[in-house]
Scaffold this motif. Structure first.
Motif, mmCIF file in Angstrom:
data_model
loop_
_atom_site.group_PDB
_atom_site.id
_atom_site.type_symbol
_atom_site.label_atom_id
_atom_site.label_comp_id
_atom_site.label_asym_id
_atom_site.label_seq_id
_atom_site.Cartn_x
_atom_site.Cartn_y
_atom_site.Cartn_z
ATOM 1 N N ASP A 50 0.821 -1.220 0.000
ATOM 2 C CA ASP A 50 0.000 0.000 0.000
ATOM 3 C C ASP A 50 0.845 1.256 0.000
ATOM 4 O OD1 ASP A 50 -2.568 -0.927 -0.216
ATOM 5 O OD2 ASP A 50 -2.935 -1.002 1.943
ATOM 6 N N ASP A 54 0.614 2.932 -5.625
ATOM 7 C CA ASP A 54 -0.558 3.794 -5.518
ATOM 8 C C ASP A 54 -1.587 3.379 -6.557
ATOM 9 O OD1 ASP A 54 -2.265 5.807 -4.779
ATOM 10 O OD2 ASP A 54 -1.297 7.318 -6.042
ATOM 11 N N LEU A 55 -2.653 2.726 -6.125
ATOM 12 C CA LEU A 55 -3.728 2.316 -7.019
ATOM 13 C C LEU A 55 -4.941 3.232 -6.908
ATOM 14 C CD1 LEU A 55 -3.644 -1.555 -6.540
ATOM 15 C CD2 LEU A 55 -2.711 -0.231 -8.426
ATOM 16 N N GLY A 56 -4.876 4.232 -6.065
ATOM 17 C CA GLY A 56 -6.002 5.124 -5.868
ATOM 18 C C GLY A 56 -7.000 4.616 -4.839
ATOM 19 N N MET A 57 -6.749 3.437 -4.275
ATOM 20 C CA MET A 57 -7.639 2.876 -3.262
ATOM 21 C C MET A 57 -6.854 2.759 -1.960
ATOM 22 S SD MET A 57 -9.490 -0.142 -5.416
ATOM 23 C CE MET A 57 -7.995 -0.758 -6.161
ATOM 24 N N ASP A 58 -7.362 3.354 -0.916
ATOM 25 C CA ASP A 58 -6.683 3.272 0.367
ATOM 26 C C ASP A 58 -7.003 1.943 1.037
ATOM 27 O OD1 ASP A 58 -5.624 5.757 0.052
ATOM 28 O OD2 ASP A 58 -7.240 6.770 1.131
ATOM 29 N N PHE A 60 -6.270 -1.073 0.419
ATOM 30 C CA PHE A 60 -6.680 -2.205 -0.402
ATOM 31 C C PHE A 60 -5.911 -3.474 -0.051
ATOM 32 C CE2 PHE A 60 -6.199 -4.730 -4.313
ATOM 33 C CZ PHE A 60 -7.513 -5.082 -4.484
#
Length: 84
Positions: A50, A54-58, A60
């Motif tokens: 995480d 950075d996938l834009g989802m916290d 995850f």
């Protein structure tokens, strides 16, 4: 020593200690300890992923990996019970 490297080495030392302890135990205690170790290890790996991806989802990886590891531990113990 870099803080990140120290954290990785500390985690590996913890994991090695838990492998030795789990291999010496038998029965329900070994199953519980293995499940806890796998879940904490998956949470730690998810935390590192995480932070670095950075996938834009916290949260995850910090959520999905421990759930998957606990599910696999449960399935593993069910399969061992049926084969015994």
């Amino acid at each position: 020593m870099d803080g990140f490297l120290f954290t990785i080495l500390l985690f590996l030392a913890f994991l090695l200690l838990m492998v030795f302890i789990i291999s010496s135990l038998k029965g329900k205690r070994a199953v519980y300890l293995a499940a806890v170790t796998a879940t904490l290890s998956a949470w730690f790996v998810g935390l590192l992923l995480d932070v670095n991806i950075d996938l834009g989802m916290d949260l995850f990886f910090r959520i999905i990996l421990p759930i998957l590891s606990m599910g696999l531990c449960i399935l593993n113990s069910i399969i061992k019970i049926k084969t015994d």
